[in-house]
Write a protein that holds these residues in place. Structure first.
Motif: not given
Length: 306
Positions: A177-199
């Motif tokens: 994701c660093v190469i293709v510009k889709c890097t996810i901020d893991l710290g931001a995942l801890a601050k999510v307040t909206h939605g739901s997710i199924f990995y």
């Protein structure tokens, strides 16, 4: 040397009543269309949709139904074709969803994904469109594959208001994701307040292994519903099955096909976007998915029975 036995269409068995229900085609007949350019990169969009728009056979309603929508984010490609993941996307439409994707093979930060969602919502306001007043704008989900899965997770981490739930399938390792510009901020995942997710990952997928998916699941906020599951014998290209695998010249790229992706992802969207009552029974900590071995491994959930 002993090689691991790889699951296939003949060995993948539906394991529970909820998976069996949603792995079957839904009650809506479907149609498809190709639109004019729908995003800032001038990509066209493909739309899969119930052909009898406004009806809901599940509730014996013939008119007045507003269909939830699902946006799909493609994996990395120099040229997305109309058949990319088409079996899976048509399957979702058979359960009453309007499914749209831009043919963008470089979704990155998600700008074209947001354009695609806006394009559909604009069609729903256009009196000349077949989707006029047929879309439920309050119930829009996002599903992505590979780079598109990283984009899906990235938009989730930003509390993107337009999407109510997210299903990233085969989210790649962070260096990619660093190469293709889709890097996810893991710290931001801890601050999510909206939605739901199924990995969803595959245990034979080096790009989206159990540790990779756990690396996204673990820091995700426990204040929202989150689930993780690994397809046993699954590799990176199962979503492109039609529904079984066809050779694409890449060893182990597709072992099982779309079969394992028909049931539980559909059940998730039915729960989160159509209020299906069997969602918690499928995804709770001790629910059906957690007992779906040997087909699903590494299942984690913070969902409680309700």
């Amino acid at each position: 040397m002993l090689l691991p036995q790889v699951a296939s269409a003949t060995t993948y068995q539906l394991t529970g009543p909820i998976e069996r229900r949603y792995a079957a085609d839904g009650p809506w007949a479907t149609a498809t269309m190709v639109t004019r350019p729908c995003d800032r990169e001038s990509n066209v969009c493909d739309i899969w949709y119930p052909s009898d728009l406004g009806s809901n056979p599940l509730k014996q309603e013939t008119t007045g139904f507003h269909h939830p929508a699902i946006v799909f984010a493609d994996g990395t490609s120099d040229g997305i074709t109309a058949d990319y993941a088409a079996f899976f996307l048509r399957h979702l439409a058979s359960w009453g969803f309007i499914v749209i994707r831009s043919r963008d093979g470089a979704t990155g930060h998600g700008d074209t994904v947001l354009d695609t969602a806006s394009f559909l919502l604009d069609l729903a306001k256009n009196t000349g469109s077949i989707f006029y007043e047929k879309v439920d704008a309050d119930n829009v989900g996002l599903v992505g594959h590979s780079q598109g899965a990283a984009t899906t997770t990235l938009l989730f981490s930003r509390n993107t208001p337009i999407f109510k739930t997210y299903v990233p399938i085969e989210t790649p390792i962070r260096p990619f994701c660093v190469i293709v510009k889709c890097t996810i901020d893991l710290g931001a995942l801890a601050k999510v307040t909206h939605g739901s997710i199924f990995y969803i990952g595959g245990d034979l997928d080096a790009a989206s292994s159990l540790p990779t998916n756990l690396g996204y699941y673990a820091p995700t906020s426990s204040k929202i519903d989150k689930v993780m599951g690994m397809i046993a014998g699954g590799s990176h290209g199962e979503i492109q099955g039609n529904p079984g695998c066809e050779s694409v010249g890449i060893p182990l790229y597709c072992n099982i096909g779309a079969y394992p992706l028909l049931g539980y992802p559909t059940a998730w969207f039915m729960w989160k976007l159509q209020n299906a009552a069997d969602g918690p029974a499928a995804f709770a900590e001790n629910g059906e998915l957690s007992h779906a071995a040997p087909n699903w491994l590494g299942v984690l959930s913070n969902v409680r029975n309700r």
